[in-house]
Write a protein that holds these residues in place. Sequence first.
Motif, PDB file in Angstrom:
ATOM      1  N   GLN A 211       6.451  44.925  -3.489  1.00  0.00           N
ATOM      2  CA  GLN A 211       5.297  45.519  -2.822  1.00  0.00           C
ATOM      3  C   GLN A 211       5.759  46.651  -1.910  1.00  0.00           C
ATOM      4  O   GLN A 211       6.932  46.768  -1.596  1.00  0.00           O
ATOM      5  CB  GLN A 211       4.553  44.452  -2.000  1.00  0.00           C
ATOM      6  N   GLY A 212       4.834  47.489  -1.459  1.00  0.00           N
ATOM      7  CA  GLY A 212       5.151  48.545  -0.508  1.00  0.00           C
ATOM      8  C   GLY A 212       5.480  49.856  -1.177  1.00  0.00           C
ATOM      9  O   GLY A 212       5.049  50.139  -2.292  1.00  0.00           O
ATOM     10  N   TRP A 213       6.263  50.674  -0.471  1.00  0.00           N
ATOM     11  CA  TRP A 213       6.573  52.031  -0.902  1.00  0.00           C
ATOM     12  C   TRP A 213       7.232  52.073  -2.269  1.00  0.00           C
ATOM     13  O   TRP A 213       7.003  53.006  -3.044  1.00  0.00           O
ATOM     14  CB  TRP A 213       7.454  52.739   0.127  1.00  0.00           C
ATOM     15  N   SER A 214       8.070  51.081  -2.576  1.00  0.00           N
ATOM     16  CA  SER A 214       8.793  51.104  -3.853  1.00  0.00           C
ATOM     17  C   SER A 214       7.835  51.015  -5.038  1.00  0.00           C
ATOM     18  O   SER A 214       8.076  51.609  -6.089  1.00  0.00           O
ATOM     19  CB  SER A 214       9.819  49.975  -3.913  1.00  0.00           C
ATOM     20  N   ARG A 215       6.748  50.295  -4.875  1.00  0.00           N
ATOM     21  CA  ARG A 215       5.730  50.183  -5.925  1.00  0.00           C
ATOM     22  C   ARG A 215       5.070  51.548  -6.175  1.00  0.00           C
ATOM     23  O   ARG A 215       4.816  51.925  -7.310  1.00  0.00           O
ATOM     24  CB  ARG A 215       4.699  49.137  -5.502  1.00  0.00           C
ATOM     25  N   ALA A 216       4.810  52.275  -5.078  1.00  0.00           N
ATOM     26  CA  ALA A 216       4.200  53.604  -5.179  1.00  0.00           C
ATOM     27  C   ALA A 216       5.139  54.614  -5.843  1.00  0.00           C
ATOM     28  O   ALA A 216       4.687  55.626  -6.372  1.00  0.00           O
ATOM     29  CB  ALA A 216       3.782  54.090  -3.801  1.00  0.00           C
ATOM     30  N   VAL A 217       6.425  54.357  -5.816  1.00  0.00           N
ATOM     31  CA  VAL A 217       7.408  55.210  -6.481  1.00  0.00           C
ATOM     32  C   VAL A 217       7.622  54.746  -7.924  1.00  0.00           C
ATOM     33  O   VAL A 217       7.648  55.556  -8.857  1.00  0.00           O
ATOM     34  CB  VAL A 217       8.754  55.209  -5.712  1.00  0.00           C
ATOM     35  N   TYR A 218       7.776  53.437  -8.095  1.00  0.00           N
ATOM     36  CA  TYR A 218       8.141  52.866  -9.395  1.00  0.00           C
ATOM     37  C   TYR A 218       7.109  53.166 -10.488  1.00  0.00           C
ATOM     38  O   TYR A 218       7.475  53.637 -11.570  1.00  0.00           O
ATOM     39  CB  TYR A 218       8.351  51.353  -9.273  1.00  0.00           C
ATOM     40  N   PHE A 219       5.845  52.894 -10.234  1.00  0.00           N
ATOM     41  CA  PHE A 219       4.860  53.007 -11.303  1.00  0.00           C
ATOM     42  C   PHE A 219       4.611  54.440 -11.777  1.00  0.00           C
ATOM     43  O   PHE A 219       4.565  54.676 -12.987  1.00  0.00           O
ATOM     44  CB  PHE A 219       3.580  52.248 -10.962  1.00  0.00           C
ATOM     45  N   PRO A 220       4.481  55.429 -10.890  1.00  0.00           N
ATOM     46  CA  PRO A 220       4.375  56.803 -11.403  1.00  0.00           C
ATOM     47  C   PRO A 220       5.628  57.228 -12.185  1.00  0.00           C
ATOM     48  O   PRO A 220       5.527  57.911 -13.203  1.00  0.00           O
ATOM     49  CB  PRO A 220       4.198  57.653 -10.144  1.00  0.00           C
ATOM     50  N   LEU A 221       6.787  56.806 -11.701  1.00  0.00           N
ATOM     51  CA  LEU A 221       8.040  57.098 -12.404  1.00  0.00           C
ATOM     52  C   LEU A 221       8.036  56.454 -13.790  1.00  0.00           C
ATOM     53  O   LEU A 221       8.325  57.117 -14.795  1.00  0.00           O
ATOM     54  CB  LEU A 221       9.219  56.583 -11.576  1.00  0.00           C
ATOM     55  N   LEU A 222       7.674  55.182 -13.845  1.00  0.00           N
ATOM     56  CA  LEU A 222       7.634  54.458 -15.118  1.00  0.00           C
ATOM     57  C   LEU A 222       6.618  55.066 -16.079  1.00  0.00           C
ATOM     58  O   LEU A 222       6.920  55.281 -17.261  1.00  0.00           O
ATOM     59  CB  LEU A 222       7.308  52.983 -14.884  1.00  0.00           C
ATOM     60  N   ILE A 223       5.434  55.360 -15.595  1.00  0.00           N
ATOM     61  CA  ILE A 223       4.379  55.898 -16.464  1.00  0.00           C
ATOM     62  C   ILE A 223       4.771  57.261 -17.018  1.00  0.00           C
ATOM     63  O   ILE A 223       4.645  57.518 -18.227  1.00  0.00           O
ATOM     64  CB  ILE A 223       3.033  55.946 -15.716  1.00  0.00           C
ATOM     65  N   SER A 224       5.280  58.138 -16.162  1.00  0.00           N
ATOM     66  CA  SER A 224       5.712  59.459 -16.653  1.00  0.00           C
ATOM     67  C   SER A 224       6.869  59.310 -17.637  1.00  0.00           C
ATOM     68  O   SER A 224       6.929  60.012 -18.656  1.00  0.00           O
ATOM     69  CB  SER A 224       6.091  60.379 -15.498  1.00  0.00           C
ATOM     70  N   HIS A 225       7.771  58.390 -17.348  1.00  0.00           N
ATOM     71  CA  HIS A 225       8.906  58.135 -18.239  1.00  0.00           C
ATOM     72  C   HIS A 225       8.418  57.664 -19.605  1.00  0.00           C
ATOM     73  O   HIS A 225       8.857  58.179 -20.638  1.00  0.00           O
ATOM     74  CB  HIS A 225       9.843  57.099 -17.615  1.00  0.00           C
ATOM     75  N   LEU A 226       7.523  56.691 -19.628  1.00  0.00           N
ATOM     76  CA  LEU A 226       7.042  56.140 -20.902  1.00  0.00           C
ATOM     77  C   LEU A 226       6.287  57.173 -21.722  1.00  0.00           C
ATOM     78  O   LEU A 226       6.513  57.289 -22.938  1.00  0.00           O
ATOM     79  CB  LEU A 226       6.160  54.916 -20.657  1.00  0.00           C
ATOM     80  N   ILE A 227       5.393  57.909 -21.098  1.00  0.00           N
ATOM     81  CA  ILE A 227       4.624  58.926 -21.831  1.00  0.00           C
ATOM     82  C   ILE A 227       5.552  59.971 -22.421  1.00  0.00           C
ATOM     83  O   ILE A 227       5.461  60.313 -23.613  1.00  0.00           O
ATOM     84  CB  ILE A 227       3.558  59.567 -20.915  1.00  0.00           C
ATOM     85  N   LEU A 228       6.466  60.481 -21.606  1.00  0.00           N
ATOM     86  CA  LEU A 228       7.370  61.523 -22.098  1.00  0.00           C
ATOM     87  C   LEU A 228       8.402  60.979 -23.081  1.00  0.00           C
ATOM     88  O   LEU A 228       8.843  61.709 -23.974  1.00  0.00           O
ATOM     89  CB  LEU A 228       8.034  62.250 -20.933  1.00  0.00           C
ATOM     90  N   ALA A 229       8.761  59.698 -22.967  1.00  0.00           N
ATOM     91  CA  ALA A 229       9.679  59.097 -23.947  1.00  0.00           C
ATOM     92  C   ALA A 229       9.034  59.061 -25.333  1.00  0.00           C
ATOM     93  O   ALA A 229       9.718  59.250 -26.344  1.00  0.00           O
ATOM     94  CB  ALA A 229      10.071  57.689 -23.509  1.00  0.00           C
ATOM     95  N   ILE A 230       7.737  58.848 -25.378  1.00  0.00           N
ATOM     96  CA  ILE A 230       7.018  58.868 -26.657  1.00  0.00           C
ATOM     97  C   ILE A 230       6.906  60.300 -27.177  1.00  0.00           C
ATOM     98  O   ILE A 230       7.139  60.561 -28.358  1.00  0.00           O
ATOM     99  CB  ILE A 230       5.622  58.214 -26.497  1.00  0.00           C
ATOM    100  N   VAL A 231       6.594  61.221 -26.286  1.00  0.00           N
ATOM    101  CA  VAL A 231       6.410  62.624 -26.661  1.00  0.00           C
ATOM    102  C   VAL A 231       7.718  63.263 -27.116  1.00  0.00           C
ATOM    103  O   VAL A 231       7.734  64.094 -28.035  1.00  0.00           O
ATOM    104  CB  VAL A 231       5.806  63.411 -25.468  1.00  0.00           C
ATOM    105  N   VAL A 232       8.828  62.880 -26.508  1.00  0.00           N
ATOM    106  CA  VAL A 232      10.090  63.575 -26.776  1.00  0.00           C
ATOM    107  C   VAL A 232      10.651  63.281 -28.166  1.00  0.00           C
ATOM    108  O   VAL A 232      11.371  64.111 -28.724  1.00  0.00           O
ATOM    109  CB  VAL A 232      11.146  63.296 -25.672  1.00  0.00           C
TER     110      VAL A 232
END
Length: 146
Positions: free
Chosen positions: A69-90
């Motif tokens: 919980q906390g700040w790490s969650r706010a960092v982790y999920f946008p990082l994960l989502i951008s990573h997953l979308i671009l991993a599919i696109v790449v």
Amino acid sequence: MSIADFPALNAGLNTLSTIFIAAGWWFISREQKRRHITCMVAALVTSSAFLTCYLIYHFNVGSVRFTEQGWSRAVYFPLLISHLILAIVVVPMIVMTVVPALRSRFDRHRKFGKWTMPVWLYVSITGVLVYLMLYIWFPSTAAPVR
């Protein structure tokens, strides 16, 4: 080696991919074509090995939940989502970059490569960051979902 070792293996393969992609870009920017080819083939091999290991791991373990919980969650999920979308696109981007090179269509290779390289590099780097957040920095939060 057990299935529990796969996340670290995957991070290592992603790290190698990052190094090879960056080195390949550096070499081609200095017109060292043979070294560029060597690095990019190595990046393809390590990225392919990563994808294979990643699929094997998640087929056996399922999803891994980030429960911090906390700040790490706010960092982790946008990082994960951008990573997953671009991993599919790449993946198709890499194919669209490699095929012209194999056909000696270097004009098309350069055209696609200038877009593929930064996306591929981002995916490789963020893959390592996701691993670090999930298994190293917040290890007690990594909970398999099955």
